[in-house]
Motif scaffolding. Structure first.
Motif, PDB file in Angstrom:
ATOM      1  N   VAL A 163     -13.900  29.290  17.115  1.00 55.84           N
ATOM      2  CA  VAL A 163     -14.273  30.511  16.425  1.00 55.84           C
ATOM      3  C   VAL A 163     -13.086  31.026  15.625  1.00 55.84           C
ATOM      4  CG1 VAL A 163     -13.608  31.989  18.373  1.00 55.84           C
ATOM      5  CG2 VAL A 163     -15.269  32.822  16.711  1.00 55.84           C
ATOM      6  N   LYS A 164     -13.388  31.551  14.482  1.00 58.03           N
ATOM      7  CA  LYS A 164     -12.334  32.141  13.656  1.00 58.03           C
ATOM      8  C   LYS A 164     -12.000  33.516  14.199  1.00 58.03           C
ATOM      9  CE  LYS A 164     -11.140  33.440   8.928  1.00 58.03           C
ATOM     10  NZ  LYS A 164     -11.613  33.522   7.517  1.00 58.03           N
ATOM     11  N   GLN A 165     -10.757  33.718  14.611  1.00 56.31           N
ATOM     12  CA  GLN A 165     -10.347  34.993  15.149  1.00 56.31           C
ATOM     13  C   GLN A 165      -9.911  35.915  14.016  1.00 56.31           C
ATOM     14  OE1 GLN A 165      -7.924  34.984  18.663  1.00 56.31           O
ATOM     15  NE2 GLN A 165      -8.180  32.796  18.943  1.00 56.31           N
ATOM     16  N   PRO A 166     -10.293  37.196  14.090  1.00 51.91           N
ATOM     17  CA  PRO A 166      -9.881  38.116  13.037  1.00 51.91           C
ATOM     18  C   PRO A 166      -8.359  38.193  12.956  1.00 51.91           C
ATOM     19  CG  PRO A 166     -11.564  39.097  14.449  1.00 51.91           C
ATOM     20  CD  PRO A 166     -11.101  37.836  15.111  1.00 51.91           C
ATOM     21  N   ALA A 167      -7.839  38.114  11.752  1.00 49.40           N
ATOM     22  CA  ALA A 167      -6.395  38.246  11.571  1.00 49.40           C
ATOM     23  C   ALA A 167      -5.961  39.651  11.927  1.00 49.40           C
ATOM     24  CB  ALA A 167      -6.027  37.931  10.122  1.00 49.40           C
ATOM     25  N   ALA A 168      -4.771  39.742  12.501  1.00 42.46           N
ATOM     26  CA  ALA A 168      -4.283  41.038  12.965  1.00 42.46           C
ATOM     27  C   ALA A 168      -4.271  42.067  11.846  1.00 42.46           C
ATOM     28  CB  ALA A 168      -2.883  40.887  13.552  1.00 42.46           C
ATOM     29  N   GLU A 169      -3.931  41.631  10.610  1.00 43.59           N
ATOM     30  CA  GLU A 169      -3.809  42.604   9.527  1.00 43.59           C
ATOM     31  C   GLU A 169      -5.154  43.152   9.069  1.00 43.59           C
ATOM     32  OE1 GLU A 169      -3.451  38.366   7.865  1.00 43.59           O
ATOM     33  OE2 GLU A 169      -2.668  39.558   9.534  1.00 43.59           O
ATOM     34  N   THR A 170      -6.284  42.497   9.476  1.00 43.63           N
ATOM     35  CA  THR A 170      -7.597  42.990   9.074  1.00 43.63           C
ATOM     36  C   THR A 170      -8.175  43.971  10.081  1.00 43.63           C
ATOM     37  OG1 THR A 170      -8.869  41.281  10.222  1.00 43.63           O
ATOM     38  CG2 THR A 170      -8.040  40.738   8.018  1.00 43.63           C
ATOM     39  N   ARG A 171      -7.522  44.134  11.229  1.00 44.29           N
ATOM     40  CA  ARG A 171      -8.076  44.989  12.264  1.00 44.29           C
ATOM     41  C   ARG A 171      -7.728  46.451  12.018  1.00 44.29           C
ATOM     42  NH1 ARG A 171      -5.538  41.143  16.854  1.00 44.29           N
ATOM     43  NH2 ARG A 171      -6.771  39.287  16.418  1.00 44.29           N
ATOM     44  N   GLN A 172      -8.707  47.305  12.245  1.00 40.40           N
ATOM     45  CA  GLN A 172      -8.452  48.733  12.157  1.00 40.40           C
ATOM     46  C   GLN A 172      -7.744  49.189  13.427  1.00 40.40           C
ATOM     47  OE1 GLN A 172     -12.234  50.567  11.649  1.00 40.40           O
ATOM     48  NE2 GLN A 172     -12.809  49.312   9.899  1.00 40.40           N
ATOM     49  N   PRO A 173      -7.005  50.285  13.367  1.00 45.02           N
ATOM     50  CA  PRO A 173      -6.433  50.823  14.603  1.00 45.02           C
ATOM     51  C   PRO A 173      -7.543  51.092  15.617  1.00 45.02           C
ATOM     52  CG  PRO A 173      -5.526  51.922  12.692  1.00 45.02           C
ATOM     53  CD  PRO A 173      -6.645  51.061  12.191  1.00 45.02           C
ATOM     54  N   ALA A 174      -7.242  50.914  16.894  1.00 46.12           N
ATOM     55  CA  ALA A 174      -8.245  51.058  17.937  1.00 46.12           C
ATOM     56  C   ALA A 174      -8.924  52.417  17.890  1.00 46.12           C
ATOM     57  CB  ALA A 174      -7.608  50.821  19.295  1.00 46.12           C
ATOM     58  N   THR A 175      -8.178  53.464  17.580  1.00 44.93           N
ATOM     59  CA  THR A 175      -8.745  54.804  17.574  1.00 44.93           C
ATOM     60  C   THR A 175      -9.806  54.970  16.505  1.00 44.93           C
ATOM     61  OG1 THR A 175      -6.908  55.508  16.173  1.00 44.93           O
ATOM     62  CG2 THR A 175      -6.687  55.875  18.529  1.00 44.93           C
ATOM     63  N   GLU A 176      -9.821  54.106  15.519  1.00 42.95           N
ATOM     64  CA  GLU A 176     -10.806  54.212  14.455  1.00 42.95           C
ATOM     65  C   GLU A 176     -12.172  53.703  14.872  1.00 42.95           C
ATOM     66  OE1 GLU A 176     -10.420  55.584  11.436  1.00 42.95           O
ATOM     67  OE2 GLU A 176      -8.404  56.167  12.052  1.00 42.95           O
ATOM     68  N   GLY A 177     -12.219  52.753  15.795  1.00 45.30           N
ATOM     69  CA  GLY A 177     -13.489  52.130  16.135  1.00 45.30           C
ATOM     70  C   GLY A 177     -13.994  52.363  17.537  1.00 45.30           C
ATOM     71  N   PHE A 178     -13.086  52.612  18.503  1.00 43.67           N
ATOM     72  CA  PHE A 178     -13.489  52.743  19.899  1.00 43.67           C
ATOM     73  C   PHE A 178     -13.824  54.186  20.243  1.00 43.67           C
ATOM     74  CE2 PHE A 178     -10.726  48.915  20.212  1.00 43.67           C
ATOM     75  CZ  PHE A 178     -11.691  48.032  20.659  1.00 43.67           C
ATOM     76  N   ALA A 179     -15.023  54.402  20.781  1.00 45.85           N
ATOM     77  CA  ALA A 179     -15.352  55.705  21.348  1.00 45.85           C
ATOM     78  C   ALA A 179     -14.748  55.813  22.742  1.00 45.85           C
ATOM     79  CB  ALA A 179     -16.860  55.901  21.398  1.00 45.85           C
ATOM     80  N   VAL A 180     -14.820  54.726  23.504  1.00 46.61           N
ATOM     81  CA  VAL A 180     -14.108  54.578  24.775  1.00 46.61           C
ATOM     82  C   VAL A 180     -13.409  53.226  24.713  1.00 46.61           C
ATOM     83  CG1 VAL A 180     -14.271  54.404  27.283  1.00 46.61           C
ATOM     84  CG2 VAL A 180     -15.811  55.944  26.052  1.00 46.61           C
ATOM     85  N   ALA A 181     -12.086  53.237  24.827  1.00 48.17           N
ATOM     86  CA  ALA A 181     -11.315  52.002  24.721  1.00 48.17           C
ATOM     87  C   ALA A 181     -11.664  51.059  25.877  1.00 48.17           C
ATOM     88  CB  ALA A 181      -9.826  52.312  24.714  1.00 48.17           C
ATOM     89  N   PRO A 182     -11.386  49.781  25.744  1.00 45.91           N
ATOM     90  CA  PRO A 182     -11.753  48.818  26.790  1.00 45.91           C
ATOM     91  C   PRO A 182     -11.150  49.147  28.155  1.00 45.91           C
ATOM     92  CG  PRO A 182     -11.262  47.667  24.769  1.00 45.91           C
ATOM     93  CD  PRO A 182     -10.879  49.101  24.536  1.00 45.91           C
ATOM     94  N   TYR A 183     -11.987  48.984  29.178  1.00 49.07           N
ATOM     95  CA  TYR A 183     -11.544  49.157  30.562  1.00 49.07           C
ATOM     96  C   TYR A 183     -12.122  48.014  31.387  1.00 49.07           C
ATOM     97  CZ  TYR A 183     -16.154  51.470  30.865  1.00 49.07           C
ATOM     98  OH  TYR A 183     -17.493  51.776  30.779  1.00 49.07           O
ATOM     99  N   ALA A 184     -11.385  47.619  32.424  1.00 48.75           N
ATOM    100  CA  ALA A 184     -11.746  46.455  33.228  1.00 48.75           C
ATOM    101  C   ALA A 184     -12.233  46.894  34.602  1.00 48.75           C
ATOM    102  CB  ALA A 184     -10.545  45.529  33.374  1.00 48.75           C
ATOM    103  N   GLN A 185     -13.265  46.201  35.083  1.00 46.63           N
ATOM    104  CA  GLN A 185     -13.763  46.423  36.433  1.00 46.63           C
ATOM    105  C   GLN A 185     -13.758  45.114  37.208  1.00 46.63           C
ATOM    106  OE1 GLN A 185     -17.333  49.388  35.312  1.00 46.63           O
ATOM    107  NE2 GLN A 185     -16.989  49.128  37.519  1.00 46.63           N
TER     108      GLN A 185
END
Length: 412
Positions: free
Chosen positions: A29-51
Motif C-alpha cells: 500500500v502506498k503510505q501517505p507522505a509525511a508532508e501531505t498529512r494535516q496536523p492531528a488537531t485538524e482532523g481528529f475529534a478524539v485522537a487515537p487511543y489504545a485498548q
C-alpha cells in the motif's frame, strides 16, 4: 498539568508493534507522505487511543471530524524502517470500513513481551458516489509506542483506577507521576467502572472520559476497560461499544491468562433492581448476572483456571464492603447470592472492586476466603490508584492515596 509535561514526566520515547483483521504488508500500500498529512488537531475529534482487550490483542480507536478512511501502520520491531511497517484496516462483508467518523482497528496475535509502535492515518472523504470517491489530504497521529505487557522475566505490572466520574483528565497524570507508580512503569491501566460517568451524550462521554485516553496511549499505556453501574445510565449507554471496547470475546465479562495469573473479569451490573423507576423498565441485569454465574461455574472448573499460578478477579460492585448500609443494597446482595458461592472454594487470591467511593481492605472470611481491595472515589481526598505486581513468586496490590501514601496492601 499539560499533556506535554505529562508525557515528559513519564519518560515516553520511541517505536513499537501490532496485528489484525485485514492486515497486509506496508509494501502493498502506498503510505501517505509525511508532508501531505494535516496536523492531528485538524482532523481528529478524539485522537487515537489504545485498548488492551486480551493478551496479544489491542484495539486502536479514534474519531474524526468528518467521514474518513482508517488505517493503522504498526510494527513490533523498533529497528524496522517506517516504510516496512505492516498495515491494518477493518473489513466487513468484503469492504474496507470507510466514510465513518468512529474508527476501530483490532491488532491481534501480538507478542505481549514486545513493545507496539503504531500510527493511525485517516483521509477525509469529501464525496462518496457510486463510481467516484474523492478524498482530502491525509492526516496522521504520529507514532505511538505501547510498553510491553509482560516484563522480560514474564511478570507484569499495571495500575487500576475506578470511580473517576469525569475526573480522569485530572487524576491520571497525578497518580501516574507518583514516584512509586512511575518507577514501576506499569504496562496498562485497568479501569474498574464508573469512569465514563453517566453516558448522557457523545459529547459528554468524550469530555468526561475519552479525551483522557489519548494522552495515556501517548505515555505508552493502553486501557483495559470494565463497566460500572454508571455506564448503564443515559442515552449513550446502549452505544458504549462505539466508544469503549469490551473484552476480545465481545463481552464485558470473561477470563484470560496473562503472565503467571488468570484474570477474571465480571460485569456487576446496576446497584438497584431492574424494575426501579429510574431505569424506565429498560434493564435486564438479573438475567445478565445469572448468565455470568452460569459461565463462572464453568470457568472455575476449567483446566485453565485450575492450572493458574495466581487468580485475580476484578469487578465494580463489591459483594461486601464492611459497610452495613452499602451491603444491604440490591447490587451487593445479588452478587453474594449469584457469584460469591462459586468463588468460595475456587482458590481466588484477591478481588479488586470499587463503587463505594470509600477505599478499604476487606479481610477474608469464611464466606469469601480472599481479600477484597476496594478503590476510592472521585474526590482527591479519597481517590486512589492501585499498583499491581504479579510474578511467579507472588501477587502484590498496593492502594495509594492522592498524597502518595500507601493505604492498603495485599500480598498473595
Amino acid at each position: 498539568m499539560n499533556r506535554r509535561n505529562f508525557l515528559s514526566m513519564l519518560g515516553v520515547t520511541g517505536a513499537g508493534v501490532a496485528l489484525g483483521p485485514g492486515v497486509v504488508t506496508a509494501a502493498e500500500v502506498k503510505q501517505p507522505a509525511a508532508e501531505t498529512r494535516q496536523p492531528a488537531t485538524e482532523g481528529f475529534a478524539v485522537a487515537p487511543y489504545a485498548q488492551l482487550t486480551a493478551p496479544g490483542v489491542v484495539e486502536i480507536r479514534w474519531r474524526t471530524r468528518m467521514p474518513a478512511t482508517a488505517t493503522v501502520f504498526w510494527t513490533q520491531e523498533p529497528a524496522r524502517p517506517r516504510e516496512g511497517w505492516a498495515r491494518a484496516v477493518r473489513t466487513e462483508d468484503g469492504m474496507i470500513a470507510a466514510n465513518e467518523v468512529a474508527h476501530r482497528i483490532v491488532l491481534e496475535g501480538l507478542d505481549p513481551a514486545k513493545p507496539l509502535a503504531f500510527e493511525a492515518v485517516s483521509e477525509p472523504i469529501t464525496s462518496f458516489g457510486a463510481y467516484s470517491i474523492r478524498r482530502g489530504a491525509a492526516f496522521a497521529s504520529g507514532v505511538r509506542t505501547l510498553r510491553p505487557t509482560l516484563n522480560a522475566d514474564g511478570s507484569l505490572t499495571f495500575v487500576v483506577f475506578n470511580d473517576l466520574h469525569g475526573q480522569a483528565a485530572n487524576h491520571l497524570p497525578h497518580f501516574l507521576a507518583l514516584p512509586e507508580v512511575a518507577a514501576a512503569k506499569p504496562a496498562f491501566a485497568l479501569f474498574n467502572g464508573d469512569c465514563a460517568d453517566d453516558c448522557g451524550s457523545q459529547e459528554g462521554v468524550e469530555k468526561r472520559f475519552l479525551n483522557a485516553l489519548p494522552p495515556l496511549t501517548e505515555a505508552g499505556l493502553p486501557a483495559l476497560y470494565l463497566r460500572g453501574n454508571h455506564e448503564y445510565r443515559g442515552a449513550m449507554a446502549r452505544r458504549i461499544r462505539a466508544n469503549l471496547a469490551p473484552l476480545a470475546n465481545g463481552k464485558f465479562y470473561g477470563a484470560f491468562d496473562l503472565g503467571p495469573a488468570r484474570f477474571l473479569m465480571l460485569d456487576s451490573g446496576e446497584d438497584k433492581p431492574d424494575d426501579a423507576k429510574v431505569y424506565g423498565g429498560l434493564l435486564a441485569t438479573d438475567a445478565y448476572l445469572r448468565e455470568q454465574a452460569d459461565w463462572l461455574r464453568r470457568e472455575v472448573a476449567s483446566p485453565a483456571w485450575k492450572a493458574a499460578k495466581h487468580r485475580l478477579a476484578f469487578w465494580h460492585i463489591p459483594p461486601v464492603s464492611d459497610n452495613p448500609g452499602e451491603d444491604k443494597w440490591y447490587g451487593p446482595t445479588r452478587l453474594r447470592e449469584l457469584i460469591s458461592p462459586t468463588l468460595k472454594d475456587a482458590g481466588l487470591d484477591a478481588l479488586v472492586s470499587a463503587h463505594t467511593h470509600m477505599h478499604r481492605l476487606v479481610k477474608p472470611t469464611e464466606a469469601h476466603p480472599y481479600p477484597i481491595l476496594i478503590g476510592g472515589g472521585p474526590n482527591p481526598k479519597g481517590a486512589t490508584v492501585i499498583l499491581a505486581r504479579v510474578s511467579a513468586q507472588g501477587v502484590s496490590l498496593v492502594a495509594y492515596g492522592h498524597d502518595g501514601k500507601a493505604l492498603h496492601e495485599v500480598k498473595a
